[in-house]
Design a protein around this motif. Structure first.
Motif, PDB file in Angstrom:
ATOM      1  N   ALA A  69      -2.164-101.091  49.388  1.00  0.00           N
ATOM      2  CA  ALA A  69      -2.634 -99.846  48.790  1.00  0.00           C
ATOM      3  C   ALA A  69      -3.586 -99.170  49.764  1.00  0.00           C
ATOM      4  CB  ALA A  69      -3.334-100.094  47.460  1.00  0.00           C
ATOM      5  N   GLU A  70      -3.812 -97.896  49.540  1.00  0.00           N
ATOM      6  CA  GLU A  70      -4.797 -97.161  50.334  1.00  0.00           C
ATOM      7  C   GLU A  70      -5.872 -96.632  49.399  1.00  0.00           C
ATOM      8  OE1 GLU A  70      -4.169 -94.713  54.117  1.00  0.00           O
ATOM      9  OE2 GLU A  70      -4.102 -93.176  52.525  1.00  0.00           O
ATOM     10  N   LEU A  71      -7.112 -96.967  49.720  1.00  0.00           N
ATOM     11  CA  LEU A  71      -8.257 -96.472  48.979  1.00  0.00           C
ATOM     12  C   LEU A  71      -8.790 -95.233  49.684  1.00  0.00           C
ATOM     13  CD1 LEU A  71     -10.629 -96.561  46.964  1.00  0.00           C
ATOM     14  CD2 LEU A  71     -11.691 -98.282  48.462  1.00  0.00           C
ATOM     15  N   ILE A  72      -8.930 -94.139  48.943  1.00  0.00           N
ATOM     16  CA  ILE A  72      -9.415 -92.875  49.497  1.00  0.00           C
ATOM     17  C   ILE A  72     -10.690 -92.495  48.772  1.00  0.00           C
ATOM     18  CG2 ILE A  72      -8.916 -90.433  49.847  1.00  0.00           C
ATOM     19  CD1 ILE A  72      -6.000 -91.092  50.062  1.00  0.00           C
ATOM     20  N   LEU A  73     -11.739 -92.218  49.553  1.00  0.00           N
ATOM     21  CA  LEU A  73     -13.039 -91.834  49.002  1.00  0.00           C
ATOM     22  C   LEU A  73     -13.478 -90.505  49.599  1.00  0.00           C
ATOM     23  CD1 LEU A  73     -14.735 -95.309  49.433  1.00  0.00           C
ATOM     24  CD2 LEU A  73     -14.399 -94.192  47.238  1.00  0.00           C
ATOM     25  N   PRO A  74     -14.073 -89.624  48.783  1.00  0.00           N
ATOM     26  CA  PRO A  74     -14.592 -88.370  49.339  1.00  0.00           C
ATOM     27  C   PRO A  74     -15.840 -88.621  50.174  1.00  0.00           C
ATOM     28  CG  PRO A  74     -15.171 -88.556  47.025  1.00  0.00           C
ATOM     29  CD  PRO A  74     -14.283 -89.727  47.334  1.00  0.00           C
ATOM     30  N   THR A  75     -16.019 -87.841  51.230  1.00  0.00           N
ATOM     31  CA  THR A  75     -17.207 -87.960  52.072  1.00  0.00           C
ATOM     32  C   THR A  75     -18.240 -86.924  51.642  1.00  0.00           C
ATOM     33  OG1 THR A  75     -16.276 -86.432  53.702  1.00  0.00           O
ATOM     34  CG2 THR A  75     -15.886 -88.786  54.042  1.00  0.00           C
ATOM     35  N   PRO A 116     -12.977 -92.413  43.626  1.00  0.00           N
ATOM     36  CA  PRO A 116     -12.015 -93.086  44.495  1.00  0.00           C
ATOM     37  C   PRO A 116     -10.606 -92.988  43.931  1.00  0.00           C
ATOM     38  CG  PRO A 116     -13.344 -94.687  43.313  1.00  0.00           C
ATOM     39  CD  PRO A 116     -13.955 -93.351  43.047  1.00  0.00           C
ATOM     40  N   VAL A 117      -9.650 -92.836  44.828  1.00  0.00           N
ATOM     41  CA  VAL A 117      -8.240 -92.822  44.451  1.00  0.00           C
ATOM     42  C   VAL A 117      -7.562 -94.015  45.119  1.00  0.00           C
ATOM     43  CG1 VAL A 117      -6.037 -91.613  44.654  1.00  0.00           C
ATOM     44  CG2 VAL A 117      -8.102 -90.339  44.070  1.00  0.00           C
ATOM     45  N   PHE A 118      -6.891 -94.817  44.335  1.00  0.00           N
ATOM     46  CA  PHE A 118      -6.133 -95.956  44.829  1.00  0.00           C
ATOM     47  C   PHE A 118      -4.661 -95.555  44.825  1.00  0.00           C
ATOM     48  CE2 PHE A 118     -10.055 -97.732  43.302  1.00  0.00           C
ATOM     49  CZ  PHE A 118     -10.329 -98.803  44.151  1.00  0.00           C
ATOM     50  N   SER A 119      -4.073 -95.440  46.010  1.00  0.00           N
ATOM     51  CA  SER A 119      -2.672 -95.055  46.154  1.00  0.00           C
ATOM     52  C   SER A 119      -1.858 -96.313  46.427  1.00  0.00           C
ATOM     53  CB  SER A 119      -2.522 -94.050  47.303  1.00  0.00           C
ATOM     54  OG  SER A 119      -1.209 -93.565  47.388  1.00  0.00           O
ATOM     55  N   LEU A 120      -0.963 -96.642  45.517  1.00  0.00           N
ATOM     56  CA  LEU A 120      -0.301 -97.951  45.528  1.00  0.00           C
ATOM     57  C   LEU A 120       1.049 -97.913  46.232  1.00  0.00           C
ATOM     58  CD1 LEU A 120      -0.475-100.902  44.356  1.00  0.00           C
ATOM     59  CD2 LEU A 120       0.946-100.046  42.472  1.00  0.00           C
ATOM     60  N   VAL A 121       1.325 -98.956  47.013  1.00  0.00           N
ATOM     61  CA  VAL A 121       2.643 -99.161  47.614  1.00  0.00           C
ATOM     62  C   VAL A 121       3.389-100.151  46.723  1.00  0.00           C
ATOM     63  CG1 VAL A 121       3.913 -99.865  49.680  1.00  0.00           C
ATOM     64  CG2 VAL A 121       1.668 -98.786  49.910  1.00  0.00           C
TER      65      VAL A 121
END
Length: 324
Positions: A69-75, A116-121
């Motif tokens: 998965a990819e974890l995306i966080l705002p800066t 945070p957004v968790f984008s799942l594979v």
């Protein structure tokens, strides 16, 4: 009204729609759906993965529910809620797509919602059928709730990912997990057997060919895990749904199911709204980051999810006060 119609398209919408109709739809109609044809589509995500990266976010490759998965966080300065996250499930007919193709939409949802957004594979065809995809999505949701400490999770997805997000809602209830606080769907697939319905056609759809959906459908039941529960999301009990916002292109093949579900939820007293945009293509918020309708749809979805998150947080605080 639970359905909001947007019938003044931007000028940039027309070439996107016409180009999709002239080039993408014939390509999809001709693409072979044998094992090698489906397996070769992984290259699309690889190409997007090496493309330009979204700005104003940080990314981390992780494992979630035993899947990449990819974890995306705002800066930057943020009022980020440490107890809230979004689980994003990409579309692609359970065959194509991944973190690379959907990095832009995941990043924008992270920026707009400040969570945070968790984008799942998740596993998909040709290696695994839809039952396995659903199991991966539910495992990811379970880990966010039970191991990573998130008290409030929004489930979001486009096209096939929208089906998975709705199945997470169903699975959470079945397994006694806390329900998602909101459901966000961009042109969500709401019926696995859509391609076989005689009263549905794709003549007005910019690029989805109904015949190809019907051809692909038998593969949905491929193992190793069989699909549990409903195949049609409209068959779920409305009361289990959280606040729901669905985005659709006007006259796309999936629009009737979107409108029917939202109207059913609204009638049952569930907060639900659909936004239908004319001269747009299926799952358009995933594409064209500078496209006006894309930005409007993401803004509307993020604002809706933000309200649902705040209401859920207020409810949690009231429960804590009563318990104290």
């Amino acid at each position: 009204m639970p359905v909001v119609h947007h019938r003044k398209p931007s000028l940039g919408s027309y070439p996107i729609w016409v180009g999709s109709r002239l080039f993408l739809k014939p390509l999809l109609s001709l693409w072979p759906l044998n094992r090698s044809g489906m397996a070769g589509l992984f290259l699309i995500d690889r190409m997007f993965a090496v493309g330009p990266k979204p700005r104003r976010v940080v990314r981390e490759q992780i494992e979630l529910g035993d899947r990449p998965a990819e974890l995306i966080l705002p800066t930057g300065p943020s009022r980020r809620d440490p107890d809230t996250a979004i689980l994003y499930l990409h579309g692609g007919a359970f065959v194509v797509g991944g973190v690379g193709t959907h990095r832009s939409i995941a990043a924008r949802m992270s920026q707009k919602c400040e969570v945070p957004v968790f984008s799942l594979v998740y596993r998909q065809l040709p290696a695994a059928g839809v039952g396995t995809s659903v199991a991966d999505a539910l495992s990811a949701y379970r880990e966010l709730i039970t191991e990573r400490g998130y008290r409030r999770v929004v489930v979001a997805g486009d096209s096939a990912g929208g089906f998975l997000a709705a199945k997470v809602i169903e699975g959470a209830v079945a397994q006694g997990l806390p329900a998602p606080v909101a459901f966000v769907g961009f042109s969500p697939l709401l019926d696995l057997d859509l391609g076989s319905h005689p009263d549905r056609c794709s003549r007005s759809d910019a690029y989805l060919p109904k015949a190809k959906m019907a051809e692909l459908a038998p593969a949905f039941d491929r193992g190793p895990l069989q699909l549990a529960g409903v195949r049609r999301i409209g068959d779920l009990e409305p009361a289990i749904f959280p606040p729901t916002i669905l985005i659709t292109a006007e006259n796309e093949m999936l629009e009737p199911d979107v409108i029917a579900l939202v109207e059913e939820l609204d009638e049952a007293g569930v907060e639900a709204v659909a936004h239908s945009y004319s001269w747009q293509v299926h799952a358009f918020p995933v594409f064209g980051s500078h496209h006006r309708e894309t930005m409007e749809a993401i803004e509307a979805s993020a604002a809706f999810a933000g309200r649902a998150i705040r209401e859920a947080k207020d409810a949690d605080e009231r429960k804590s006060q009563w318990a104290g």
